[in-house]
Design an enzyme around this catalytic site. Structure first.
Site, PDB file in Angstrom:
ATOM      1  N   ARG A 111       0.823  -1.222   0.000  1.00 53.25           N
ATOM      2  CA  ARG A 111       0.000   0.000   0.000  1.00 53.25           C
ATOM      3  C   ARG A 111       0.857   1.273   0.000  1.00 53.25           C
ATOM      4  O   ARG A 111       0.421   2.305  -0.513  1.00 53.25           O
ATOM      5  CB  ARG A 111      -0.926   0.006   1.211  1.00 53.25           C
ATOM      6  CG  ARG A 111      -2.122  -0.902   1.004  1.00 53.25           C
ATOM      7  CD  ARG A 111      -3.024  -0.920   2.201  1.00 53.25           C
ATOM      8  NE  ARG A 111      -4.314  -1.499   1.881  1.00 53.25           N
ATOM      9  CZ  ARG A 111      -5.242  -1.780   2.777  1.00 53.25           C
ATOM     10  NH1 ARG A 111      -5.031  -1.517   4.054  1.00 53.25           N
ATOM     11  NH2 ARG A 111      -6.388  -2.301   2.407  1.00 53.25           N
ATOM     12  N   LYS A 117     -17.058 -16.719   4.666  1.00 57.31           N
ATOM     13  CA  LYS A 117     -18.478 -16.566   4.989  1.00 57.31           C
ATOM     14  C   LYS A 117     -19.320 -16.136   3.802  1.00 57.31           C
ATOM     15  O   LYS A 117     -18.934 -15.240   3.059  1.00 57.31           O
ATOM     16  CB  LYS A 117     -18.643 -15.502   6.079  1.00 57.31           C
ATOM     17  CG  LYS A 117     -18.286 -15.984   7.455  1.00 57.31           C
ATOM     18  CD  LYS A 117     -18.179 -14.830   8.395  1.00 57.31           C
ATOM     19  CE  LYS A 117     -19.350 -14.760   9.355  1.00 57.31           C
ATOM     20  NZ  LYS A 117     -19.402 -13.487  10.070  1.00 57.31           N
ATOM     21  N   GLY A 144      -7.610  -9.086   1.025  1.00 52.10           N
ATOM     22  CA  GLY A 144      -6.326  -9.218   1.724  1.00 52.10           C
ATOM     23  C   GLY A 144      -5.770 -10.633   1.676  1.00 52.10           C
ATOM     24  O   GLY A 144      -4.596 -10.837   1.366  1.00 52.10           O
ATOM     25  N   GLY A 201     -12.427  -4.454   1.656  1.00 54.76           N
ATOM     26  CA  GLY A 201     -13.832  -4.044   1.802  1.00 54.76           C
ATOM     27  C   GLY A 201     -14.270  -3.086   0.705  1.00 54.76           C
ATOM     28  O   GLY A 201     -15.384  -3.192   0.178  1.00 54.76           O
TER      29      GLY A 201
HETATM   30  P1  ADP Z   1     -10.245 -12.122   1.316  1.00 55.18           P
HETATM   31  O1  ADP Z   1      -9.458 -11.526   2.478  1.00 55.18           O
HETATM   32  O2  ADP Z   1      -9.352 -12.446   0.158  1.00 55.18           O
HETATM   33  O3  ADP Z   1     -11.436 -11.281   0.950  1.00 55.18           O
HETATM   34  P2  ADP Z   1     -11.764 -13.829   3.076  1.00 55.18           P
HETATM   35  O4  ADP Z   1     -11.265 -13.054   4.255  1.00 55.18           O
HETATM   36  O5  ADP Z   1     -13.184 -13.706   2.714  1.00 55.18           O
HETATM   37  O6  ADP Z   1     -10.823 -13.543   1.799  1.00 55.18           O
HETATM   38  O7  ADP Z   1     -11.534 -15.376   3.326  1.00 55.18           O
HETATM   39  C1  ADP Z   1     -10.280 -15.929   3.618  1.00 55.18           C
HETATM   40  C2  ADP Z   1     -10.404 -16.986   4.672  1.00 55.18           C
HETATM   41  O8  ADP Z   1     -11.292 -18.029   4.251  1.00 55.18           O
HETATM   42  C3  ADP Z   1      -9.081 -17.665   4.905  1.00 55.18           C
HETATM   43  O9  ADP Z   1      -8.680 -17.424   6.250  1.00 55.18           O
HETATM   44  C4  ADP Z   1      -9.345 -19.145   4.649  1.00 55.18           C
HETATM   45  O10 ADP Z   1      -8.696 -20.007   5.584  1.00 55.18           O
HETATM   46  C5  ADP Z   1     -10.838 -19.220   4.835  1.00 55.18           C
HETATM   47  N1  ADP Z   1     -11.415 -20.404   4.178  1.00 55.18           N
HETATM   48  C6  ADP Z   1     -11.391 -20.716   2.876  1.00 55.18           C
HETATM   49  N2  ADP Z   1     -11.980 -21.907   2.659  1.00 55.18           N
HETATM   50  C7  ADP Z   1     -12.382 -22.370   3.873  1.00 55.18           C
HETATM   51  C8  ADP Z   1     -13.074 -23.545   4.311  1.00 55.18           C
HETATM   52  N3  ADP Z   1     -13.434 -24.504   3.464  1.00 55.18           N
HETATM   53  N4  ADP Z   1     -13.335 -23.669   5.646  1.00 55.18           N
HETATM   54  C9  ADP Z   1     -12.955 -22.689   6.499  1.00 55.18           C
HETATM   55  N5  ADP Z   1     -12.319 -21.546   6.154  1.00 55.18           N
HETATM   56  C10 ADP Z   1     -12.037 -21.386   4.843  1.00 55.18           C
HETATM   57  C1  3PG Z   2      -8.590  -1.744   4.959  1.00 56.62           C
HETATM   58  O1  3PG Z   2      -7.578  -2.278   5.455  1.00 56.62           O
HETATM   59  O2  3PG Z   2      -9.475  -2.396   4.348  1.00 56.62           O
HETATM   60  C2  3PG Z   2      -8.705  -0.246   5.011  1.00 56.62           C
HETATM   61  O3  3PG Z   2      -7.505   0.349   5.428  1.00 56.62           O
HETATM   62  C3  3PG Z   2      -9.860   0.187   5.895  1.00 56.62           C
HETATM   63  O4  3PG Z   2      -9.629  -0.147   7.220  1.00 56.62           O
HETATM   64  P1  3PG Z   2     -10.855  -0.311   8.213  1.00 56.62           P
HETATM   65  O5  3PG Z   2     -11.600  -1.573   7.785  1.00 56.62           O
HETATM   66  O6  3PG Z   2     -10.263  -0.418   9.603  1.00 56.62           O
HETATM   67  O7  3PG Z   2     -11.756   0.901   8.068  1.00 56.62           O
HETATM   68 MG    MG Z   3      -9.785 -11.601   4.587  1.00 64.02          MG
END
Ligand code: ADP
Ligand code: 3PG
Ligand code: MG
Length: 405
Positions: free
Chosen positions: A37, A197, A345, A368
């Site tokens: 970033r 989720k 992320g 987000g």
């Molecule tokens: P991103 O950060 O790329 O948007 P998310 O935060 O939505 O992705 O999801 C990532 C998480 O989903 C990871 O921590 C991964 O371990 C979890 N995950 C993926 N598949 C499964 C599964 N089958 N059961 C439990 N957790 C899962």
């Molecule tokens: C992020 O990491 O998605 C941005 O920096 C926003 O952070 P926040 O979800 O704490 O508002």
């Molecule tokens: Mg994530």
């Protein structure tokens, strides 16, 4: 585009307040663990320096409720200074007379970084007085923080009521890229959605289904869909309150929504996995990755795509034994010629671990924010720039934007 950008107005010898997103992960010693970033903001900062403007950077870091030393920006300033190969004046406060005096002492072309905006609760309250204290430091405001533009915070939103406001290069690039994908994708347009989720991403799913030619499902959310169709999913992560929605999406998806045909299961994440068909998941196991047959089907569908958007790992990729689906898909996509966009992320983390980021067309800094954008929401930070356009005086615009008489 409905807002002004950096090159639309005269930026030479100005005091410019730039909202960046230096909300970066820190390691156990408080050092910057990933500077993606920070690097993303360099083109804007260097452009302003080349115009001999004074660059006043502001960002949040983490979610502190009050002043907390571990959320100070000193380590960020050190990394930025190294990347810029120039001095960065780091201030220990955000607003107030000390900051005003310190900014007043800077020379043209110099860069400073204010302290963490979230040390002031006024920031998240979108407080106009706080915004006016920030605004008093500068002549022009630049938003180069796409990844916080889904937050109506003072440094993103209220500030635009007080200064001529434009988008920075990173912000402009993210918006243009996502906008093209949402409105003018080169077809076939295929999306992959994974992650933990359904509820996190349900709005994105609904919105994307209307736009894509196929939507490939992975991650934990696949089990909510499988269960909704009446299949056994054992101890897999499910969200029972989303079964009805899952059924509705499957019904109206016209076969665009594609579910895995096999998966890797284990009695817990700590044990070895084995592959089973999606129609034959035993009761005493949980699904933690997509299986090899699914990878092959998805690979074939993706090979036809001209646009690919990927958000969410398709398995628990943090553990090597459940990372195969995610890694195989990442490697397959990397080889394709399509427009390839990745956001989120954890998804970026998975791609960086394989050193494949350079093989994607666009790696979004937004988690987000990119999801909200893809869900069709208007981001407050973008709307604020659009509403600011009438505030930019004709005299500030550079010649090519002055309408012909
Ligand atoms: P991103 O950060 O790329 O948007 P998310 O935060 O939505 O992705 O999801 C990532 C998480 O989903 C990871 O921590 C991964 O371990 C979890 N995950 C993926 N598949 C499964 C599964 N089958 N059961 C439990 N957790 C899962
Ligand atoms: C992020 O990491 O998605 C941005 O920096 C926003 O952070 P926040 O979800 O704490 O508002
Ligand atoms: Mg994530």
């Amino acid at each position: 585009m409905a807002f002004r950008t950096l090159k639309d107005i005269d930026m030479s010898h100005k005091r410019v307040l730039v909202r960046v997103d230096f909300n970066v992960p820190l390691d156990a010693k408080g050092r910057v663990a990933d500077d993606t970033r920070i690097r993303a903001a360099l083109p804007t900062i260097n452009y302003l320096r080349s115009k001999k403007s004074i660059v006043i950077l502001m960002t949040h870091l983490g979610r502190p409720e009050k002043v907390e030393d571990r959320f100070r920006l000193d380590a960020v300033a050190v990394r930025l200074s190294r990347l810029l190969k120039a001095r960065v004046h780091k201030f220990d406060d955000v607003v107030g007379s000390d900051v005003e005096d310190a900014v007043g002492e800077l020379s043209w072309g110099e860069v400073c970084l204010l302290e963490n905006l979230r040390f002031y609760p006024e920031e998240e309250r979108d407080d106009e007085c706080f915004a006016s204290e920030l605004a008093s430091l500068a002549d022009i405001y630049v938003n180069d923080a796409f990844s916080v533009s889904h937050r109506a915070h003072a440094s993103v939103h209220a500030i635009t009521k007080l200064l001529p406001s434009v988008a920075g290069f990173q912000m402009q690039h993210e918006i243009e890229t996502f906008d093209r994908v949402l409105h003018r994708p080169k077809r076939p347009f295929i999306a992959i959605m994974g992650g933990a989720k359904v509820s996190d991403k349900i709005e994105v799913l609904e919105n994307l289904l209307a736009k894509v030619d196929a939507l490939l499902i992975g991650g934990a959310m696949m089990f909510t869909f499988l269960k909704a169709t009446g299949l056994e999913v054992g101890k897999s992560k499910v969200e029972p309150d989303k079964y009805a929605l899952a059924r509705r999406l499957l019904k109206k998806s016209h076969r665009k929504l594609i579910l895995p045909i096999d998966c890797v299961v284990a009695s817990s994440p700590n044990t070895r996995g084995s592959v089973v068909d999606a129609t034959a998941i035993p009761k005493n196991v949980m699904g933690l990755d997509i299986g090899p047959k699914t990878v092959e089907v998805y690979r074939q569908i993706l090979a036809e795509a001209n646009t690919i958007v990927w958000n969410g790992p398709v398995g628990m990729f943090e553990l090597a034994r459940f990372a195969k689906g995610t890694n195989e898909l990442a490697k397959a996509i990397a080889k394709l010629k399509a427009v390839k966009i990745v956001g989120g992320g954890d998804t970026i983390d998975a791609i960086n671990k394989l050193d494949l980021a350079s093989r994607f067309t666009h790696v979004s800094t937004g988690g987000g924010a990119s999801l909200d954008f893809l869900a069709g929401k208007t981001l407050p930070g973008i709307r604020a720039l659009e509403e600011n356009v009438p505030r930019i005086k004709k005299a500030q615009l550079i010649r090519r934007f002055i309408p012909h008489p």
